[in-house]
Design a protein around this motif. Structure first.
Motif, PDB file in Angstrom:
ATOM      1  N   LEU A 292      68.872  -1.523 -21.884  1.00 17.15           N
ATOM      2  CA  LEU A 292      69.759  -0.983 -22.764  1.00 17.15           C
ATOM      3  C   LEU A 292      71.220  -1.648 -22.539  1.00 17.15           C
ATOM      4  O   LEU A 292      71.916  -2.202 -23.759  1.00 17.15           O
ATOM      5  CB  LEU A 292      70.306   0.428 -22.638  1.00 17.15           C
ATOM      6  CG  LEU A 292      71.088   1.152 -23.558  1.00 17.15           C
ATOM      7  CD1 LEU A 292      70.494   1.057 -25.058  1.00 17.15           C
ATOM      8  CD2 LEU A 292      71.133   2.820 -23.042  1.00 17.15           C
ATOM      9  N   ALA A 293      71.544  -2.230 -21.280  1.00 15.65           N
ATOM     10  CA  ALA A 293      72.780  -2.849 -20.842  1.00 15.65           C
ATOM     11  C   ALA A 293      72.695  -4.262 -21.587  1.00 15.65           C
ATOM     12  O   ALA A 293      73.515  -4.854 -22.156  1.00 15.65           O
ATOM     13  CB  ALA A 293      73.120  -2.666 -19.575  1.00 15.65           C
ATOM     14  N   VAL A 294      71.514  -4.827 -21.332  1.00 18.45           N
ATOM     15  CA  VAL A 294      71.177  -5.954 -21.904  1.00 18.45           C
ATOM     16  C   VAL A 294      71.269  -6.461 -23.408  1.00 18.45           C
ATOM     17  O   VAL A 294      71.867  -7.070 -23.977  1.00 18.45           O
ATOM     18  CB  VAL A 294      69.890  -6.796 -21.516  1.00 18.45           C
ATOM     19  CG1 VAL A 294      69.682  -8.094 -22.126  1.00 18.45           C
ATOM     20  CG2 VAL A 294      69.929  -6.997 -19.870  1.00 18.45           C
ATOM     21  N   ALA A 314      87.710 -19.378 -31.828  1.00 14.51           N
ATOM     22  CA  ALA A 314      86.367 -19.055 -31.719  1.00 14.51           C
ATOM     23  C   ALA A 314      86.160 -17.942 -30.762  1.00 14.51           C
ATOM     24  O   ALA A 314      86.943 -17.964 -29.952  1.00 14.51           O
ATOM     25  CB  ALA A 314      85.445 -19.937 -31.637  1.00 14.51           C
ATOM     26  N   GLY A 315      85.530 -16.881 -31.064  1.00 13.97           N
ATOM     27  CA  GLY A 315      85.161 -15.917 -30.067  1.00 13.97           C
ATOM     28  C   GLY A 315      84.235 -16.283 -28.874  1.00 13.97           C
ATOM     29  O   GLY A 315      83.673 -17.253 -28.957  1.00 13.97           O
ATOM     30  N   SER A 316      84.529 -15.386 -27.841  1.00  9.95           N
ATOM     31  CA  SER A 316      83.843 -15.737 -26.555  1.00  9.95           C
ATOM     32  C   SER A 316      83.110 -14.405 -26.011  1.00  9.95           C
ATOM     33  O   SER A 316      83.684 -13.467 -26.594  1.00  9.95           O
ATOM     34  CB  SER A 316      84.872 -16.065 -25.527  1.00  9.95           C
ATOM     35  OG  SER A 316      85.912 -15.054 -25.335  1.00  9.95           O
ATOM     36  N   PRO A 317      82.217 -14.486 -25.213  1.00 11.51           N
ATOM     37  CA  PRO A 317      81.668 -13.066 -24.897  1.00 11.51           C
ATOM     38  C   PRO A 317      82.485 -12.153 -23.839  1.00 11.51           C
ATOM     39  O   PRO A 317      83.243 -12.641 -23.433  1.00 11.51           O
ATOM     40  CB  PRO A 317      80.681 -13.590 -23.809  1.00 11.51           C
ATOM     41  CG  PRO A 317      80.395 -15.306 -24.148  1.00 11.51           C
ATOM     42  CD  PRO A 317      81.621 -15.494 -24.556  1.00 11.51           C
ATOM     43  N   LEU A 318      82.339 -10.886 -24.329  1.00 14.38           N
ATOM     44  CA  LEU A 318      83.096  -9.839 -23.840  1.00 14.38           C
ATOM     45  C   LEU A 318      82.322  -9.581 -22.394  1.00 14.38           C
ATOM     46  O   LEU A 318      83.032  -9.061 -21.366  1.00 14.38           O
ATOM     47  CB  LEU A 318      83.196  -8.598 -24.801  1.00 14.38           C
ATOM     48  CG  LEU A 318      83.855  -7.334 -24.341  1.00 14.38           C
ATOM     49  CD1 LEU A 318      85.036  -7.748 -23.659  1.00 14.38           C
ATOM     50  CD2 LEU A 318      83.865  -6.425 -25.302  1.00 14.38           C
ATOM     51  N   PHE A 319      80.974  -9.224 -22.529  1.00 20.33           N
ATOM     52  CA  PHE A 319      80.096  -8.723 -21.605  1.00 20.33           C
ATOM     53  C   PHE A 319      79.531  -9.797 -20.551  1.00 20.33           C
ATOM     54  O   PHE A 319      78.912 -10.707 -21.278  1.00 20.33           O
ATOM     55  CB  PHE A 319      79.122  -7.580 -22.142  1.00 20.33           C
ATOM     56  CG  PHE A 319      79.654  -6.395 -22.855  1.00 20.33           C
ATOM     57  CD1 PHE A 319      80.374  -5.613 -22.008  1.00 20.33           C
ATOM     58  CD2 PHE A 319      79.538  -6.354 -23.978  1.00 20.33           C
ATOM     59  CE1 PHE A 319      80.828  -4.349 -22.480  1.00 20.33           C
ATOM     60  CE2 PHE A 319      80.223  -5.228 -24.787  1.00 20.33           C
ATOM     61  CZ  PHE A 319      80.858  -4.273 -24.068  1.00 20.33           C
ATOM     62  N   GLY A 320      79.618  -9.689 -19.364  1.00 14.14           N
ATOM     63  CA  GLY A 320      78.935 -10.332 -18.324  1.00 14.14           C
ATOM     64  C   GLY A 320      77.798  -9.531 -17.602  1.00 14.14           C
ATOM     65  O   GLY A 320      77.806  -8.103 -17.678  1.00 14.14           O
ATOM     66  N   GLY A 321      77.043 -10.101 -16.937  1.00 12.02           N
ATOM     67  CA  GLY A 321      75.842  -9.311 -15.831  1.00 12.02           C
ATOM     68  C   GLY A 321      74.612  -9.740 -16.526  1.00 12.02           C
ATOM     69  O   GLY A 321      74.279  -9.779 -17.659  1.00 12.02           O
ATOM     70  N   THR A 322      73.738  -8.969 -15.787  1.00 13.87           N
ATOM     71  CA  THR A 322      72.202  -9.213 -15.904  1.00 13.87           C
ATOM     72  C   THR A 322      71.610  -7.841 -16.089  1.00 13.87           C
ATOM     73  O   THR A 322      70.195  -7.780 -16.530  1.00 13.87           O
ATOM     74  CB  THR A 322      71.427  -9.971 -15.028  1.00 13.87           C
ATOM     75  OG1 THR A 322      71.629  -9.368 -13.676  1.00 13.87           O
ATOM     76  CG2 THR A 322      72.323 -11.416 -14.761  1.00 13.87           C
ATOM     77  N   GLY A 323      72.314  -6.743 -16.010  1.00 13.23           N
ATOM     78  CA  GLY A 323      71.661  -5.528 -16.095  1.00 13.23           C
ATOM     79  C   GLY A 323      72.823  -4.380 -15.931  1.00 13.23           C
ATOM     80  O   GLY A 323      73.993  -4.587 -16.162  1.00 13.23           O
ATOM     81  N   ALA A 324      72.327  -3.100 -15.643  1.00 10.69           N
ATOM     82  CA  ALA A 324      73.212  -1.963 -15.604  1.00 10.69           C
ATOM     83  C   ALA A 324      74.170  -2.244 -14.287  1.00 10.69           C
ATOM     84  O   ALA A 324      75.611  -1.763 -14.251  1.00 10.69           O
ATOM     85  CB  ALA A 324      72.686  -0.654 -15.772  1.00 10.69           C
ATOM     86  N   ALA A 325      73.692  -2.882 -13.378  1.00  7.52           N
ATOM     87  CA  ALA A 325      74.337  -2.936 -12.140  1.00  7.52           C
ATOM     88  C   ALA A 325      75.819  -3.730 -12.078  1.00  7.52           C
ATOM     89  O   ALA A 325      76.722  -3.297 -11.588  1.00  7.52           O
ATOM     90  CB  ALA A 325      73.560  -3.286 -10.861  1.00  7.52           C
TER      91      ALA A 325
END
Length: 445
Positions: A292-294, A314-325
């Motif tokens: 769900l996080a991904v 141009a836009g850039s990513p808001l979320f980082g990480g590989t999962g909920a942790a």
């Protein structure tokens, strides 16, 4: 003369005294956990001698044939089996409740709904700094909720894992102690009070062991117990005086596997089975939470890549990480949220990119997925609660049936005290009569 009155009376007083001791022992241990009521087996003493006709048997008194424990092997087995089922259900239910609490107290569902609502509000005025800041704050709160849920799940699993390790240690300790009891039983006189005490201890330890892992027992003629894990075809945990090591392995996803003497085994009952089942569920929930996080990160970051920020860049990513942790925000500036398509001028009020993002979140059912996860866990808790309550009722009935036979009835023991006291007094009276009779014979002139 073997059957003279003095010998008969003496055997009666000795046997009555022993029977009184057994009745008194029953009364003294009426409330002792694991104690099984004793009864005495009285046997007539028969002897033949040269005075009587050949083949004739004369009764020469009474002897104590042995101390009998009023324990039915089938009822004991049922108590252990049903108790093991309850222990499994309790351990699994406790683990599931911890998972449920971890998800609910994280506020993750509210965080996802709040994030989607902030994007809807921004659609009404895409250049409003407050609304843009609100989106960033809602995104931060949602990411923190994912982190919190992940930490709580891991803490719950660590607690379950610790409990499972403790139970494994207990299994090995109990198996070793039962091996020592087997050795003592092999040296104990049959029908003795010492043997009865050892059998009480053996059965108590078997009950404790079955609470940890489902077992199958076989009792030999020497009262030594053989223990297998699971059913009669399971690997040997104890044979004679030697126990095999019971081990546990934890996989990378937190799930458990077990072995006895190197042979893999899957417990079907006992608290270890419940711990393993709850950790299986925790692994599934953890996977769905990460997915769900991904999913949210991918949808939003893809939208960012195809849109223009408030200043037209141009836009850039808001979320980082590989999962909920490790889900986190890569920027804190609300002006970097893309609401217009790529190539749009600065301060554009075109919300087509933002509308597409909202549609993507809705069509993928992000909030619905979280709601489904919460529902599935709650349904599992509810279903396991019903199952546990049913198993408790079955176990209680098995325990009542066993205690009706093996428990101490104080009224009955009081009657036995009177009965054996009278038998003791009667035997003493016989001795007195025999003495008076012989004195009278010796006094004849």
């Amino acid at each position: 003369m073997a059957s003279d009155l003095i010998s008969i009376a003496r055997s009666g007083t000795r046997t009555a005294r022993m029977a009184l001791d057994v009745a008194a022992h029953n009364i003294a241990n009426a409330s002792t956990e694991g104690y099984v009521r004793r009864t005495v087996r009285l046997e007539e003493i028969g002897s033949s001698n040269g005075v009587t006709a050949a083949g004739k048997l004369t009764l020469s008194g009474v002897s104590l044939g042995g101390v009998i424990r009023n324990a039915d092997a089938y009822r004991q087995s049922e108590v252990r089996r049903t108790g093991a089922d309850v222990a499994r259900a309790n351990a699994e239910l406790e683990g599931l409740k911890n998972i449920e609490v971890a998800l609910e107290e994280s506020g993750l569902y509210d965080g996802i709904v709040g994030f989607e609502a902030s994007l809807k509000r921004l659609e009404s005025d895409p250049v409003d700094p407050a609304l843009r800041a609100g989106v960033v704050e809602a995104a931060r709160a949602m990411a923190s909720s994912f982190n919190l849920a992940d930490n709580a799940l891991k803490a719950s699993s660590e607690g379950t894992l610790f409990a499972a390790k403790t139970d494994v240690d207990q299994v090995n300790t109990l198996a070793a102690e039962l091996g020592r009891i087997n050795l003592k039983l092999s040296r104990s006189p049959v029908g003795s009070g010492d043997q009865a005490s050892l059998l009480d201890r053996r059965d108590t330890l078997l009950g404790e062991l079955s609470q940890k892992v489902g077992i199958h027992t076989s009792i030999g003629t020497d009262q030594n117990v053989e223990i297998r894990i699971g059913d009669s075809s399971g690997p040997l945990l104890l044979s004679g005086f030697t126990s095999s090591p019971f081990t546990m392995t934890t996989a990378a996803d937190g799930t458990l596997s077990f072995a006895v003497g190197g042979t893999a085994v899957v417990p079907g009952a006992g608290s270890l089975a419940g711990h393993a089942q709850s950790l299986d569920m925790a692994s599934v929930v953890q996977g769905r939470l990460d997915d769900l996080a991904v999913e949210i990160s991918t949808i939003f970051n893809n939208s960012q890549a195809g849109g223009a920020a408030l200043d037209g860049t141009a836009g850039s990513p808001l979320f980082g990480g590989t999962g909920a942790a490790d889900m986190s925000l890569l920027f804190q500036d609300g002006r970097m949220i893309t609401t217009a398509p790529a190539g749009s001028p600065a301060n554009s009020r075109d919300t087509s990119q933002l509308a597409a993002l909202n549609a993507a979140l809705t069509s993928n059912g992000v909030a619905a997925d979280m709601d489904s996860l919460l529902f599935d866990v709650s349904a599992a808790v509810s279903g396991r609660t019903v199952t546990r309550d049913t198993l408790v009722t079955i176990a209680d009935n098995a325990e009542i049936s066993f205690r009706a036979q093996a428990g101490v009835d104080l009224d009955e023991e009081a009657v036995n005290l009177v009965r054996f006291q009278q038998a003791f007094q009667a035997s003493g009276r016989v001795m007195q009569v025999a003495s008076d009779t012989f004195n009278s014979i010796l006094g004849i002139r």
